[in-house]
Structure formats: C-alpha cells, structure tokens
Design a protein around this motif. Structure first.
Motif, short mmCIF file in Angstrom:
data_model
loop_
_atom_site.label_atom_id
_atom_site.label_comp_id
_atom_site.label_asym_id
_atom_site.label_seq_id
_atom_site.Cartn_x
_atom_site.Cartn_y
_atom_site.Cartn_z
N ARG A 113 34.77 56.87 42.16
CA ARG A 113 34.99 57.61 40.92
C ARG A 113 34.90 56.64 39.74
NH1 ARG A 113 40.38 61.08 42.68
NH2 ARG A 113 39.57 61.81 44.68
N PRO A 114 34.41 57.13 38.60
CA PRO A 114 34.34 56.25 37.42
C PRO A 114 35.72 55.74 37.04
CG PRO A 114 33.12 58.30 37.06
CD PRO A 114 33.88 58.47 38.34
N ALA A 115 35.76 54.55 36.47
CA ALA A 115 37.03 53.98 36.05
C ALA A 115 37.69 54.83 34.98
CB ALA A 115 36.81 52.56 35.53
N GLN A 116 36.86 55.48 34.16
CA GLN A 116 37.37 56.33 33.10
C GLN A 116 36.90 57.77 33.32
OE1 GLN A 116 36.35 54.95 29.22
NE2 GLN A 116 37.57 56.49 28.14
N LYS A 117 37.82 58.72 33.30
CA LYS A 117 37.47 60.12 33.50
C LYS A 117 36.72 60.66 32.28
CE LYS A 117 41.28 61.13 36.67
NZ LYS A 117 42.53 61.90 36.91
N THR A 118 35.72 61.49 32.56
CA THR A 118 34.91 62.07 31.49
C THR A 118 35.64 63.22 30.83
OG1 THR A 118 32.88 61.49 32.68
CG2 THR A 118 32.71 63.16 30.96
N ARG A 119 35.65 63.24 29.51
CA ARG A 119 36.28 64.34 28.77
C ARG A 119 35.35 65.54 28.75
NH1 ARG A 119 37.86 61.60 23.15
NH2 ARG A 119 38.57 63.72 22.71
N LEU A 120 35.94 66.75 28.67
CA LEU A 120 35.12 67.96 28.62
C LEU A 120 34.19 67.96 27.42
CD1 LEU A 120 37.48 70.91 29.65
CD2 LEU A 120 35.30 70.29 30.71
N SER A 121 34.63 67.35 26.33
CA SER A 121 33.83 67.36 25.10
C SER A 121 32.75 66.30 25.09
CB SER A 121 34.75 67.17 23.89
OG SER A 121 35.43 65.92 23.99
N ALA A 122 32.71 65.42 26.10
CA ALA A 122 31.80 64.27 26.06
C ALA A 122 30.32 64.66 25.91
CB ALA A 122 32.00 63.41 27.31
N PRO A 123 29.80 65.65 26.67
CA PRO A 123 28.37 65.99 26.51
C PRO A 123 28.01 66.48 25.11
CG PRO A 123 29.22 66.89 28.56
CD PRO A 123 30.40 66.40 27.79
N ILE A 124 28.92 67.27 24.49
CA ILE A 124 28.66 67.75 23.13
C ILE A 124 28.72 66.58 22.15
CG2 ILE A 124 29.49 69.25 21.29
CD1 ILE A 124 28.19 70.76 23.58
N ARG A 125 29.70 65.71 22.33
CA ARG A 125 29.80 64.53 21.46
C ARG A 125 28.55 63.65 21.59
NH1 ARG A 125 35.00 63.00 19.63
NH2 ARG A 125 36.63 64.50 20.22
N ALA A 126 28.02 63.55 22.82
CA ALA A 126 26.83 62.72 23.03
C ALA A 126 25.64 63.23 22.24
CB ALA A 126 26.48 62.67 24.52
N LEU A 127 25.60 64.55 22.01
CA LEU A 127 24.48 65.14 21.26
C LEU A 127 24.52 64.80 19.78
CD1 LEU A 127 24.34 68.64 23.00
CD2 LEU A 127 22.56 66.87 23.08
N ALA A 128 25.59 64.16 19.34
CA ALA A 128 25.62 63.68 17.95
C ALA A 128 24.65 62.52 17.74
CB ALA A 128 27.04 63.25 17.57
N HIS A 129 24.25 61.88 18.84
CA HIS A 129 23.25 60.80 18.75
C HIS A 129 21.90 61.42 18.39
CE1 HIS A 129 20.40 57.73 20.12
NE2 HIS A 129 21.38 56.86 19.96
N GLY A 130 21.28 60.90 17.35
CA GLY A 130 20.03 61.48 16.86
C GLY A 130 18.93 61.51 17.89
N GLY A 131 18.82 60.44 18.69
CA GLY A 131 17.76 60.38 19.68
C GLY A 131 17.94 61.40 20.79
N LEU A 132 19.18 61.53 21.29
CA LEU A 132 19.45 62.49 22.36
C LEU A 132 19.29 63.92 21.85
CD1 LEU A 132 20.27 62.86 25.31
CD2 LEU A 132 22.66 62.88 24.57
N ALA A 174 24.07 65.64 31.03
CA ALA A 174 24.76 66.92 30.89
C ALA A 174 24.49 67.54 29.52
CB ALA A 174 26.26 66.73 31.11
N GLY A 175 24.60 66.74 28.45
CA GLY A 175 24.35 67.25 27.11
C GLY A 175 22.91 67.70 26.93
N TYR A 176 21.99 66.90 27.43
CA TYR A 176 20.56 67.22 27.35
C TYR A 176 20.25 68.50 28.12
CZ TYR A 176 15.76 66.90 29.16
OH TYR A 176 14.47 67.17 29.56
N ASN A 177 20.76 68.60 29.35
CA ASN A 177 20.47 69.77 30.17
C ASN A 177 21.12 71.04 29.63
OD1 ASN A 177 18.76 69.12 32.56
ND2 ASN A 177 20.30 67.53 32.85
N PHE A 178 22.29 70.92 28.99
CA PHE A 178 22.91 72.08 28.36
C PHE A 178 21.97 72.71 27.33
CE2 PHE A 178 25.33 73.32 24.48
CZ PHE A 178 25.78 74.55 24.94
#
Length: 392
Positions: free
Chosen positions: A179-198, A319-323
């Motif tokens: 398991r990852p050392a840090q658990k993924t937040r539910l909002s993480a994929p949406i937050r990732a989409l704030a990146h212009g390239g993604l 996840a953000g991209y596929n959403f």
C-alpha cells in the motif's frame, strides 16, 4: 508472470467494450428497442466508469492494488452474468452500469500495477497495457459475433467466464502489492486536473473519445450486416488499433514528438469519419477499419502523456484523466445514435470529425502547457540509443 496475468485480465476487460458491437442490432430486435435505447448500454457503462475513476485511487491506497483488482473482477463477473439474464433494455443498461464500476476499479489499477511490476520501465509497461487494450478491443467483436450468432445473451456469459479465469490468475500469480505510504484523498484526481498539462490532455481526449465511440457505438447500425459481418469489420478495426498502438506510436513519437502525433492522429480520424459519412457501404467498411490506425496512435500517446505530463502520482493522474476522457465515451453513443435516427446517418460522423478538430484546437491553443512532454520524447530517443549501443 504477475504482469502477464494482469495483462490477460486486461485483455478480457477491454473485450467487454467491443463485445456488444456485433450484437447491438440483435439486442434491439430481441428486446424490441430502438438503436438509441440500445446505445445506452455504452452510456451507462462509461458514465459509471468515468465517475468511479475518482474513487479508484482512494480504494487502492487503502486495500492495496491486488485487492482492488480482485474486487473489480468480482463486480465484472457478477454484472456480466446478470446482463445475460436481462429481460428488458432497462435491466441490461443497469447491469452494464454495475459492470462499469467493476471495470473502473480494475482498469485504473491494472495500469498502475503493470507499470509498477514490469521490468522494462514505464514506457514498455504502457505499450504492454495498450497492446492489451488493442487486443481486447479486436477480440471483443469477434467473440461477440461467434457467441452472439447463437444467442445475444451468450457473449455476456462468456465474458463472465473469462473474467473468472482472470480472477483466478491474479489471485494466484500476482503478489500482494504494497500500500502507498500516504493514502490518496478522494479529491486528489480533481485537484490533479488543476495542472494545465493534465487538464489539456484530458479535455483533448474527451473530444477524441466522442469521435472514437461514435465509430464504435453507431456504426453497427449503419453496416446493416449479420453479427459475423459486423464482428469481422470490427476485428479488422481492432487489429489496426493494436498494431498502431504498439508498433507505430513509439517510432512516430521519436520522430515528430508526442503533440505532433496527436495532431496527426486527430486529423486522420476526422478524415476517416468524413469518409464514412460520404461513402457507400463498401466505403463505410474500409474507412471504419482504417479509423483503427489513428485510434491506436491516440490511445498510446494520450495514455503516456497523461501519466507523464504532470508531477501528480501516476494513479492519481490516470484517475483524473480517465474521469474526463470517459465522459466522451458516455456522451457519444446516445447522442450519435439519436442524431442518426432523426437527422441522417452522416450527421454523427460529421459531428465526430468536428470533435477531432476541436481537440486539435485545444492542443494548439494550450500547447505551452505540454512542454513537459518533450522530456517523454527525449526519453524515447535515449531508450533507443541505449538499445542500439551494444550492437554498434
């Protein structure tokens, strides 16, 4: 062996996308439904898949990749079998939605597992994943035709059986992933989409997927062929997808760069869609099969771009991209089929071509957000040089 077990299950999972293609007319006839009603099989599947992508990282970071894969497979097996028992379109659409949830858990996690477990690096792992996608998409219509000629319910039971085999393979061959050392937040994929390239990659892929699934979901009704005929056409199309994904995309990326490959592939797909719109029956067959080439190019380059263009962890970026991109797959089947019923069979393909042009416009106007992809292209070139060095 764990990578190949996961890849086999991925092939079967992707078979589920094109499995219903040859039997769409048979389903419409058997359940006394219109083409647009039957197209909801795709819409419910991809809508749930898209939304469920937002929770895949949250789930896998808590129970681990292997358990997430197995949970997804259990859902696919169960809902695919239930789909075979449907007595109405509404039931079938509902069971496909449940299938989409299992598919999301499996597909999003499978890519991360293959990338993490493969020994050849991310580039080779993504190519393997896209090869599984292409192979699954090509075999799906063939399996759908062979089983669907006997009974339209049989392909669903066949998929459930194959996915059960995939479950056994992964349960026995795949080591438990840490398991990852840090658990993924539910909002993480949406937050990732704030990146212009993604965000640029994802929304361009949304337009592309609208065009992609216009071909996949509406063309079976245009072909007017038997299940075997439709299966053969989409088998040829799927072979083109697989070959372009594995053998054409990487060298083109090295030669002209990832962004230029996307421009080229979107332009080709637009041309082939106009070809379908303006052609007679033979032309529809030829241009449908050829459309697999730009679709294969796009699948590989979009996937790699989404994984590498931002600094977000790969599972979160995926996840953000596929959403976003699967929303195109959810919207296209119903809209295209409804337009075909009410405005003429050429109109959906013209709209698909316009979506390709819109995707190219997004790529061009936001090209400054994609500069990081030059690093990916340089990596391809360096990988080739390293492989060639011992032979010199």
């Amino acid at each position: 062996m764990s990578v190949w077990a996961t890849a086999f299950a991925a092939v079967v999972a992707f078979m589920g996308i094109g499995l219903v293609d040859p039997i769409l007319p048979s389903i419409a006839q058997g359940l006394k439904a219109t083409p647009s009603q039957v197209s909801l099989l795709f819409t419910s599947y991809f809508l749930v898949t898209a939304v469920a992508m937002l929770i895949t990282g949250w789930v896998s970071s808590r129970i681990g990749g292997k358990r997430t894969l197995l949970a997804g497979l259990v859902l696919v097996v169960g809902f695919a079998a239930l789909a075979g028992t449907s007595t109405s379109v509404a039931e079938l659409v509902g069971f496909r939605a449940g299938w989409g949830l299992g598919n999301a858990l499996f597909v999003a996690t499978a890519l991360a597992v293959i990338v993490g477990a493969a020994s050849g690096g991310a580039e080779s792992a993504i190519i393997l994943y896209e090869a599984a996608l292409g192979l699954g998409i090509s075999l799906g219509p063939l399996a759908g035709a062979l089983l669907g000629d006997w009974n339209w319910r049989a392909p669903f039971f066949g998929t459930a059986t194959l996915m059960a085999v995939g479950f056994v393979l992964i349960a026995t061959m795949l080591r438990a992933t840490p398991r990852p050392a840090q658990k993924t937040r539910l909002s993480a994929p949406i937050r990732a989409l704030a990146h212009g390239g993604l965000a640029t990659t994802a929304f361009t892929a949304l337009f592309y997927n609208f065009a992609f699934f216009t071909v996949l979901a509406f063309t079976p009704f245009v072909l007017g062929m038997s299940a075997y005929g439709i299966g053969a056409v989409f088998f040829g199309w799927g072979v083109c997808v697989a070959l372009a994904s594995v053998f054409a995309a990487p060298p083109l990326q090295r030669r002209i760069g990832s962004v230029n490959v996307l421009h080229l592939a979107l332009a080709l797909l637009a041309v082939f869609q106009i070809g379908i719109a303006l052609s007679g029956h033979a032309g529809v067959i030829v241009f449908t099969i050829l459309s697999g080439i730009p679709i294969g190019l796009n699948n590989t380059v979009f996937t790699e771009s989404a994984m590498e263009v931002s600094d977000a962890p790969r599972p979160v970026a995926s996840a953000g991209y596929n959403f976003v991109r699967w929303m195109g797959g959810a919207l296209a089947p119903f809209i295209a089929t409804k337009l075909g019923e009410e405005a003429g069979v050429a109109v959906p393909y013209v709209l698909g071509a316009l979506c390709c042009v819109a995707g190219m416009a997004v790529l061009y106007t936001r090209r400054h957000h994609l500069r990081a992809l030059s690093r990916v292209d340089a990596g391809h070139t360096a990988h080739d040089a390293a492989e060639a060095a011992p032979a010199m």
